[in-house]
Design an enzyme around this catalytic site. Structure first.
Site, mmCIF file in Angstrom:
data_model
loop_
_atom_site.group_PDB
_atom_site.id
_atom_site.type_symbol
_atom_site.label_atom_id
_atom_site.label_comp_id
_atom_site.label_asym_id
_atom_site.label_seq_id
_atom_site.Cartn_x
_atom_site.Cartn_y
_atom_site.Cartn_z
ATOM 1 N N HIS A 132 0.886 -16.425 6.921
ATOM 2 C CA HIS A 132 1.354 -15.289 6.123
ATOM 3 C C HIS A 132 2.703 -14.862 6.699
ATOM 4 O O HIS A 132 3.314 -15.596 7.486
ATOM 5 C CB HIS A 132 0.322 -14.149 6.129
ATOM 6 C CG HIS A 132 0.340 -13.356 4.854
ATOM 7 N ND1 HIS A 132 1.381 -12.515 4.534
ATOM 8 C CD2 HIS A 132 -0.535 -13.293 3.823
ATOM 9 C CE1 HIS A 132 1.141 -11.966 3.352
ATOM 10 N NE2 HIS A 132 -0.016 -12.419 2.884
ATOM 11 N N ASP A 136 -6.980 -13.134 -3.035
ATOM 12 C CA ASP A 136 -7.134 -14.154 -4.070
ATOM 13 C C ASP A 136 -7.576 -15.465 -3.419
ATOM 14 O O ASP A 136 -6.897 -15.955 -2.513
ATOM 15 C CB ASP A 136 -5.777 -14.396 -4.759
ATOM 16 C CG ASP A 136 -5.374 -13.231 -5.631
ATOM 17 O OD1 ASP A 136 -5.988 -13.060 -6.693
ATOM 18 O OD2 ASP A 136 -4.443 -12.492 -5.248
ATOM 19 N N HIS A 183 0.810 -1.221 0.000
ATOM 20 C CA HIS A 183 0.000 0.000 0.000
ATOM 21 C C HIS A 183 0.843 1.272 0.000
ATOM 22 O O HIS A 183 0.413 2.299 0.519
ATOM 23 C CB HIS A 183 -0.962 -0.012 1.195
ATOM 24 C CG HIS A 183 -1.980 -1.118 1.093
ATOM 25 N ND1 HIS A 183 -1.877 -2.287 1.795
ATOM 26 C CD2 HIS A 183 -3.082 -1.241 0.328
ATOM 27 C CE1 HIS A 183 -2.888 -3.078 1.479
ATOM 28 N NE2 HIS A 183 -3.633 -2.466 0.597
HETATM 29 C C1 LIG Z 1 -0.164 -13.650 -7.601
HETATM 30 C C2 LIG Z 1 -0.191 -13.831 -6.113
HETATM 31 C C3 LIG Z 1 -1.266 -13.364 -5.386
HETATM 32 C C4 LIG Z 1 -1.331 -13.515 -4.017
HETATM 33 N N1 LIG Z 1 -2.445 -13.093 -3.348
HETATM 34 C C5 LIG Z 1 -2.545 -13.333 -2.013
HETATM 35 C C6 LIG Z 1 -3.707 -12.960 -1.298
HETATM 36 O O1 LIG Z 1 -4.666 -12.418 -1.873
HETATM 37 N N2 LIG Z 1 -3.742 -13.236 0.041
HETATM 38 C C7 LIG Z 1 -2.711 -13.842 0.699
HETATM 39 O O2 LIG Z 1 -2.807 -14.085 1.877
HETATM 40 N N3 LIG Z 1 -1.598 -14.192 0.041
HETATM 41 C C8 LIG Z 1 -1.490 -13.942 -1.288
HETATM 42 N N4 LIG Z 1 -0.340 -14.308 -1.950
HETATM 43 C C9 LIG Z 1 0.733 -14.957 -1.215
HETATM 44 C C10 LIG Z 1 1.470 -14.058 -0.270
HETATM 45 O O3 LIG Z 1 2.058 -13.000 -0.963
HETATM 46 C C11 LIG Z 1 2.464 -14.958 0.472
HETATM 47 O O4 LIG Z 1 1.921 -16.194 0.661
HETATM 48 C C12 LIG Z 1 2.776 -14.469 1.826
HETATM 49 O O5 LIG Z 1 3.580 -13.341 1.695
HETATM 50 C C13 LIG Z 1 3.528 -15.464 2.683
HETATM 51 O O6 LIG Z 1 4.742 -15.777 2.093
HETATM 52 P P1 LIG Z 1 5.091 -17.275 1.661
HETATM 53 O O7 LIG Z 1 3.820 -17.903 1.228
HETATM 54 O O8 LIG Z 1 6.002 -17.087 0.517
HETATM 55 O O9 LIG Z 1 5.675 -17.923 2.858
HETATM 56 C C14 LIG Z 1 -0.261 -14.145 -3.330
HETATM 57 C C15 LIG Z 1 0.839 -14.602 -4.059
HETATM 58 C C16 LIG Z 1 0.881 -14.462 -5.439
HETATM 59 C C17 LIG Z 1 2.060 -14.982 -6.201
#
Ligand SMILES: Cc1cc2nc3c(=O)[nH]c(=O)nc-3n(C[C@H](O)[C@H](O)[C@H](O)COP(=O)(O)O)c2cc1C
Length: 413
Positions: free
Chosen positions: A104, A356, A17
């Site tokens: 997260h 998402d 943000h």
């Molecule tokens: C295209 C894309 C969209 C994402 N959208 C979300 C989201 O809407 N909500 C969420 O909790 N994580 C989302 N993520 C994942 C987080 O960015 C990520 O899972 C989080 O930072 C934790 O890190 P890690 O999963 O790599 O450990 C998304 C990842 C990608 C690649």
């Protein structure tokens, strides 16, 4: 850190943000024709709010080239790329002032830095991947123009719904090797890897090129969304027309760099190349990629099969490279979860905000971008080695086992 690559270097910046996100790309060759539109194509495939299968956060993600270019041609100097964050709603995340979101990055960022962005995922947000996709589009343009390289990724599974890839397992006769004596992938799937294009991938909102499977995936993602939950999936990527000789054994093998690149994408949990885990079940006699003279009669070798996924000894062999990346179910869900607040007080979190339900349809251009960044960097490293070697006097006294056989000129057409 936030910089990727050795000779082709990308530094991304920005949080979920803040005012803008983007990157600096250093090492772009001078003389490459480049416009905002070349980059926008891939950013638009990545952007949120594309369909009812993605987060409703509405960002157009319009990119502006900031530097390193004049009259539509690169100067060889660092290229700055900037995308404004527009649909910022930090207040959506107020309950996460008290709760770290389970699975997260809120808690680990705080543990590591002692401070974190007050809203959204901050740097761990997928907004960060805008810089990667923008830089990847530049790398791709060069790779396509210089070598005809084609990179195409697609969604290969959502939850337990998989695109058909493997032949049916024959009935067991008690002999373990015989039981496994079936090819890793079906001829139909291998044909798909050879022929898939981005146009085909984009025909369905899921970005799965198998219509029947795509329909089931759509229903699965909608079910996750309606139940305030989320679901994971896999993205498969194929790279065609890869020059041979890319990859730097032993610690910088090509597949090691691809794994590094892919596992740096948010939400990734798994990576496999070529036949991957399935290949471990097949005896060597069926898994080995036998050599054959390369088409065209000019010398050189190709392979009859490609279970190696185009990489042997950490070096590209000129066959198609293909690999699969596993993405977890997004962590932020509005379904109630029993968890604990930052101060350890037990409680229940139902995260508001726009998220998402499944990341894989949007992850497709991110995987393509990271593949392009790896290839570009490895290509420049190999080119520098070859250029250095050509300055040395030729040694003609080496035994044949040490050098490539002399090339016969290609027959005239
Ligand atoms: C295209 C894309 C969209 C994402 N959208 C979300 C989201 O809407 N909500 C969420 O909790 N994580 C989302 N993520 C994942 C987080 O960015 C990520 O899972 C989080 O930072 C934790 O890190 P890690 O999963 O790599 O450990 C998304 C990842 C990608 C690649």
């Amino acid at each position: 850190m936030s910089t990727f690559g050795t000779l082709f270097r990308v530094t991304t910046y920005g949080e979920s943000h803040c005012a803008s996100v983007g990157c600096i790309v250093d090492g772009v060759p001078p003389g490459l024709r480049l416009t905002d539109a070349d980059i926008q194509v891939q950013l638009s495939r990545r952007r949120p709010g594309q369909s009812n299968l993605t987060t409703p956060r509405d960002e157009k993600d319009l990119v502006r080239l900031q530097s390193g270019i004049e009259h539509g041609v690169t100067l060889g100097t660092p290229i700055g790329l900037l995308v404004q964050n527009q649909d910022q709603r930090p207040h959506d995340y107020s309950e996460t002032d008290f709760y770290p979101r389970p699975s997260h990055a809120d808690w680990t960022y705080l543990q590591k830095y002692g401070i974190k962005a007050s809203s959204g995922g901050g740097r761990s947000s997928a907004r960060e991947t805008i810089g990667r996709v923008a830089a990847g589009a530049i790398a791709e343009k060069y790779l396509k123009e210089a070598h005809g390289v084609e990179i195409v990724a697609f969604v290969s599974s959502v939850g337990k719904i998989h695109i058909p890839t493997t032949p049916p397992t024959p009935p067991s006769n008690g002999d373990e090797d015989e039981d496994a004596a079936t090819d890793v992938f079906t001829p139909e799937y291998l044909h798909l890897l050879k022929t898939i294009t981005r146009e085909i991938v984009d025909k369905d909102l899921t970005r799965c090129p198998h219509a029947e499977t795509a329909e089931k995936m759509t229903q699965r993602i909608i079910r996750a969304k309606e139940s305030h939950d989320s679901i994971g999936g896999t993205v498969t990527c194929v790279i065609r027309n890869v020059p041979s000789g890319l990859g730097e054994p032993v610690f910088d093998k090509l597949e090691a760099h691809l794994a590094h690149a892919m596992l740096s994408i948010p939400a990734t949990k798994a990576f496999e190349v070529g036949s991957g885990f399935k290949g471990t079940e097949v005896p060597g006699s069926r898994h080995n990629d036998a050599f054959i003279a390369r088409e065209g009669g000019a010398g050189g070798l190709a392979t009859t099969t490609n279970w190696s996924g185009g990489i042997q000894g950490g070096i590209s062999n000129g066959q198609d490279i293909y690999f699969k990346v596993g993405f977890k179910s997004p962590a932020t869900i509005s379904k109630e979860q029993a968890t604990a607040q930052y101060d350890g007080t037990p409680g229940t979190l139902a995260a508001r905000g726009r998220h998402d339900p499944c990341v894989v349809p949007r992850a497709v251009p991110i995987v393509e971008a990271m593949a392009a960044l790896v290839l570009m960097d490895q290509l420049f490293i190999q080119n520098s080695r070859v250029a250095a070697a050509t300055l040395l006097p030729r040694v003609n006294t080496l035994p044949p086992s040490m050098v490539l056989p002399p090339r016969t000129p290609a027959p005239e057409q």
